[in-house]
Design an enzyme around this catalytic site. Structure first.
Site, PDB file in Angstrom:
ATOM      1  N   TYR A 125     -17.610 -14.083  26.420  1.00 59.04           N
ATOM      2  CA  TYR A 125     -17.416 -14.191  27.865  1.00 59.04           C
ATOM      3  C   TYR A 125     -18.722 -14.042  28.633  1.00 59.04           C
ATOM      4  CZ  TYR A 125     -12.348 -14.165  27.325  1.00 59.04           C
ATOM      5  OH  TYR A 125     -11.055 -14.494  26.993  1.00 59.04           O
ATOM      6  N   LYS A 172     -14.684  -9.433  13.246  1.00 60.64           N
ATOM      7  CA  LYS A 172     -14.735 -10.551  12.303  1.00 60.64           C
ATOM      8  C   LYS A 172     -16.165 -10.606  11.766  1.00 60.64           C
ATOM      9  CE  LYS A 172     -12.350 -13.930  10.563  1.00 60.64           C
ATOM     10  NZ  LYS A 172     -11.064 -13.871   9.874  1.00 60.64           N
ATOM     11  N   ASP A 206      -7.800 -10.667  12.083  1.00 59.76           N
ATOM     12  CA  ASP A 206      -6.578 -11.412  11.744  1.00 59.76           C
ATOM     13  C   ASP A 206      -5.599 -10.520  10.976  1.00 59.76           C
ATOM     14  OD1 ASP A 206      -8.606 -11.475   9.879  1.00 59.76           O
ATOM     15  OD2 ASP A 206      -8.424 -13.592   9.383  1.00 59.76           O
ATOM     16  N   ASP A 230      -9.179  -9.322  25.010  1.00 63.76           N
ATOM     17  CA  ASP A 230      -8.337 -10.119  25.901  1.00 63.76           C
ATOM     18  C   ASP A 230      -7.077 -10.566  25.144  1.00 63.76           C
ATOM     19  OD1 ASP A 230      -7.424 -11.613  27.996  1.00 63.76           O
ATOM     20  OD2 ASP A 230      -9.012 -13.116  27.941  1.00 63.76           O
ATOM     21  N   ASP A 234      -2.689  -9.017  25.212  1.00 62.90           N
ATOM     22  CA  ASP A 234      -1.420  -9.723  25.425  1.00 62.90           C
ATOM     23  C   ASP A 234      -0.495  -9.528  24.225  1.00 62.90           C
ATOM     24  OD1 ASP A 234      -2.722 -10.614  27.721  1.00 62.90           O
ATOM     25  OD2 ASP A 234      -1.797 -12.586  27.649  1.00 62.90           O
TER      26      ASP A 234
END
Ligand code: ATP
Length: 340
Positions: A125, A172, A206, A230, A234
């Protein structure tokens, strides 16, 4: 009694609807707050102002605190995200999002109690994108030692103060060896250097997401870089009833902006049906923050009163449509006010 002036950004889409409802609850609870309203997002563009006007940023700098509805940034060239700009300009580097099961809200899991801590100023970002050659574009993921260390330090300090037991970093680093590698290295160093009493774990994102949806009780505080934070916010919202019930705070060294995790929800905007609870819970976080940083006990009492009232409303089956109920934004706010 001290009165705290808060910069208010009502935002776009469902923003103004939920903001008015939250202001009503705060007023009814006798919260010692007054408002200094400023535009951002589409609301600012409609007044021929910048998407994030300087006067809005100055108001937050001046008051130190803001309550913010979701802002829409037009898609396409020429506009960088209001939220990203605000977080970067004010160095609101720590996003904290408590995710907990609520009474009366039926979900797959009971007793979910997680805290997401998201690095808010770096990662993908950073907004550094360019066209390398026609047909090939690039987005730069930025991680600095200073940025990674300060969010790690913040997360461990938060966990210690809130008597949390464990921090798990989602990453990751097996693929992004330099950027995510630096993120986990700084977290591990902070753990070893200053916070050995907090359990520390690393999980490849993951696999971590799979484990989260299988059994969220394995986790306590999650520490993530910007984009992962982010997305996982959710996902975690989905564990406790959706975006209508997850609040957030963006915190820097001397300023803080409180806002729900959800966006402007254009699909339901203008209908008066949005759940104001996520923003109300963000306002409760703000009252507790004022109590912690300015020593105002009345703010703590108000926060507790409001939390008890919305918990009771939910227990009584008073819910908006996103939670399977029938109330609209204003009638839910009225149900909370009735229980104050
Ligand atoms: P952004 O990119 O800004 O996060 P988005 O469009 O991806 O925005 P949201 O605006 O958060 O995501 O909306 C996602 C879904 O959740 C939509 O269907 C929306 O109606 C629903 N939603 C979000 N917030 C609320 C709320 N407060 N009450 C009810 N439904 C909501």
């Amino acid at each position: 009694m001290t009165n705290h002036t808060i910069a208010l950004i009502a935002g776009d889409g469902i923003g103004p609807e939920v903001t008015v409802a939250v202001q009503q609850v705060l007023e009814a609870a006798g919260a010692p707050l007054s408002w200094d309203e400023h535009p951002a997002g589409l609301a600012a563009l409609e007044r021929d102002l910048d998407v994030l006007p300087e006067s809005t940023v100055e108001a937050i700098l001046h008051h130190g605190l803001a309550l913010k509805g979701p802002c829409t940034t037009p898609v396409g060239e020429g506009f960088s995200s209001v939220n990203v700009q605000l977080r970067k300009q004010l160095e609101l580097y720590a996003a904290v999002r408590p995710v907990r099961s609520l009474p009366g809200v039926d979900t797959r899991f009971e007793d979910v109690d997680l805290v997401i801590i998201r690095e808010n100023t770096e990662g993908l970002y950073s907004g550094v994108e360019n066209e390398v050659t026609p047909g090939v574009v690039m987005s730069m993921k930025v991680a600095s030692e200073r940025g990674c260390r300060r969010i790690a330090h913040w997360a461990f300090r938060y966990a210690t103060q809130r008597r949390r037991k464990k921090i798990t970093v989602f990453h990751k680093a097996n693929i992004m060896k330099l950027t995510d590698g630096l993120f986990i290295r700084m977290a591990a160093e902070e753990h070893e250097r200053e916070y050995p009493n907090i359990e520390y774990q690393e999980a490849i994102i993951d696999a971590g997401c799979m484990r989260l949806v299988q059994d969220p009780s394995q986790f306590d505080v999650l520490l993530l870089e910007n984009l992962y934070g982010d997305v996982v916010s959710d996902l975690c919202a989905g564990l406790v009833g959706g975006l209508g019930v997850v609040p957030g705070a963006n915190i820097g060294e001397s300023h803080a902006v409180f806002e729900a995790v959800h966006g402007s929800a254009p699909d339901i905007a203008g209908q008066g049906v949005a759940n104001p609870l996520a923003l109300l819970m963000s306002a409760v976080m703000m009252l507790n923050y004022i109590a912690d940083t300015r020593g105002d006990k009345e703010c703590r009492r108000c926060a507790e009163r409001i939390r008890d009232a919305y918990d009771q409303a939910l227990k009584d089956g008073q819910k908006t449509r996103d939670l399977g109920g029938e109330l609209d934004t204003n009638t839910f706010a009225a149900a909370v006010i009735e229980r104050l």
